[in-house]
Enzyme design. Structure first.
Site, PDB file in Angstrom:
ATOM      1  N   LYS A   1      29.986  70.158  73.332  1.00  0.00           N
ATOM      2  CA  LYS A   1      29.335  71.069  72.388  1.00  0.00           C
ATOM      3  C   LYS A   1      29.088  72.424  73.033  1.00  0.00           C
ATOM      4  CE  LYS A   1      25.473  72.697  70.147  1.00  0.00           C
ATOM      5  NZ  LYS A   1      24.359  73.528  70.623  1.00  0.00           N
TER       6      LYS A   1
ATOM      7  N   CYS B   1      20.850  68.590  54.027  1.00  0.00           N
ATOM      8  CA  CYS B   1      21.519  67.329  54.384  1.00  0.00           C
ATOM      9  C   CYS B   1      20.902  66.786  55.678  1.00  0.00           C
ATOM     10  CB  CYS B   1      23.017  67.555  54.553  1.00  0.00           C
ATOM     11  SG  CYS B   1      23.999  66.041  54.394  1.00  0.00           S
TER      12      CYS B   1
END
Length: 341
Positions: free
Chosen positions: A226, A301
């Site tokens: 990441k 979400c």
DNA sequence: TTCCAGCCAT
DNA sequence: ATGGCGGGAA
């Protein structure tokens, strides 16, 4: 970096920095170099690297093959700026309506502020020289994980004020000093250790600069996929892959946008998600998708109790109103009793 | 109290 | 595969 990235995601020229594309072939070539070196040699200052990391690098190398179905590109290792050639998108069919879904998410993002929108990784370091700026970006990225944006920024400012935002000075600094300066970012003890080690590598192996490839970044302690992809984009203005964090991972799975190879099962790790996404998502979207989905994941979400009632794309979402157990949130403690229709 | 994030180590 | 890390939010 702010909402400007959200508004014009289809047009790279709208990005606040020039973006260059690098061929995966070139990546795979560069990738092999560290693997061919004697494992465990410590002359570069990198701690004896464990097999986990090597396995990860090898896994990525294998993934690259999947992404390069067109053999002709193997003979052109230096291809760049082929943003308009979606050669890697041909083999995998993009999910239905993905463009409408992206547009819907973009609308929701613009109407509701998300925590991620107040983060500016470049803030306060733009005045530095290129080499120092890149190092500062790396440090900031390292500090930012599991940490609020303003906390990260303040920690980075303290390092800057104390002259530690360069590889050379960071290398000489006392670890306890670093630790106290970056407090209270998440996991400050380990991060202080990592920062010292990273600085040492940068000084001894990169002349005070930071590694310029994903592979070499991955060899730094504390730097995983990441952060490596984030740094490639923010520090080097190169897009070698999608920066996939837990939000991108979770949302992509809920939308049914990613799957394990040869299966309809969702992905089980951010790395799998990254590879799966890259197989169909046009490269023009690789930078913007992170900010788009992170903010969406923070506000609507969400990991727990997603606000499907507020979501304007629920009609497209196979997971809408389902108490599903996503890969990101699955744990031994929370198993779905049964997939009830 | 439990969950969470990104990486590391077991 | 799973727990730890340091603290904050659900």
């Amino acid at each position: 970096m702010s909402l400007s990235l959200l508004r014009n995601t289809a047009n790279l020229s709208s990005l606040p920095f020039p973006v260059r594309f690098i061929s995966f072939t070139a990546m795979s070539k560069a990738r092999k170099i560290p693997l061919l070196q004697t494992p465990g040699s410590e002359d570069d200052g990198v701690a004896p690297k464990n097999r986990v990391r090597k396995r990860r690098v090898e896994m990525i190398a294998k993934e690259v093959k999947i992404e390069s179905p067109d053999k002709k590109f193997l003979r052109h290792p230096e291809i760049e700026d082929f943003a308009s050639d979606n050669v890697y998108s041909q083999s995998i069919q993009p999910p239905a309506n993905w463009e409408s879904i992206m547009e819907g998410i973009r609308s929701m993002r613009l109407s509701e502020h998300a925590p991620v929108d107040s983060i500016d990784p470049d803030e306060g370091v733009t005045s530095l020289q290129p080499k120092e700026r890149r190092f500062a970006v790396l440090v900031g990225s390292l500090l930012s994980s599991q940490t609020k944006g303003h906390v990260t920024h303040e920690a980075n400012q303290r390092l800057l004020e104390n002259g530690l935002l360069s590889a050379d000075t960071m290398d000489r600094a006392d670890e306890a000093t670093i630790k106290s300066l970056i407090y209270p970012v998440g996991f400050y003890t380990r991060k202080a250790q990592h920062l010292k080690q990273v600085a040492k590598v940068c000084v001894s192996k990169y002349d005070g600069d930071i590694p310029s490839t994903v592979d070499d970044l991955l060899l730094l302690p504390g730097v995983g996929p990441k952060i490596a992809h984030l740094v490639m984009i923010m520090a080097w203005n190169k897009v070698e892959g999608i920066c996939v964090d837990t939000h991108v991972h979770r949302v992509s799975n809920r939308l049914g946008w990613v799957s394990r190879p040869g299966s309809k099962q969702g992905t089980r790790s951010p790395e799998e998600t990254r590879v799966s996404l890259q197989q169909w998502l046009p490269r023009e979207e690789w930078v913007s998708i992170n900010l788009l989905l992170v903010g969406f994941g923070q506000t609507i979400c969400t990991p727990l109790r997603p606000r499907c009632a507020k979501c304007t794309i629920r009609e497209f979402c196979p997971s809408a109103f389902k108490e599903i157990s996503t890969p990101a949130s699955t744990s031994k403690t929370r198993r779905p009793k049964k997939e009830l229709g």
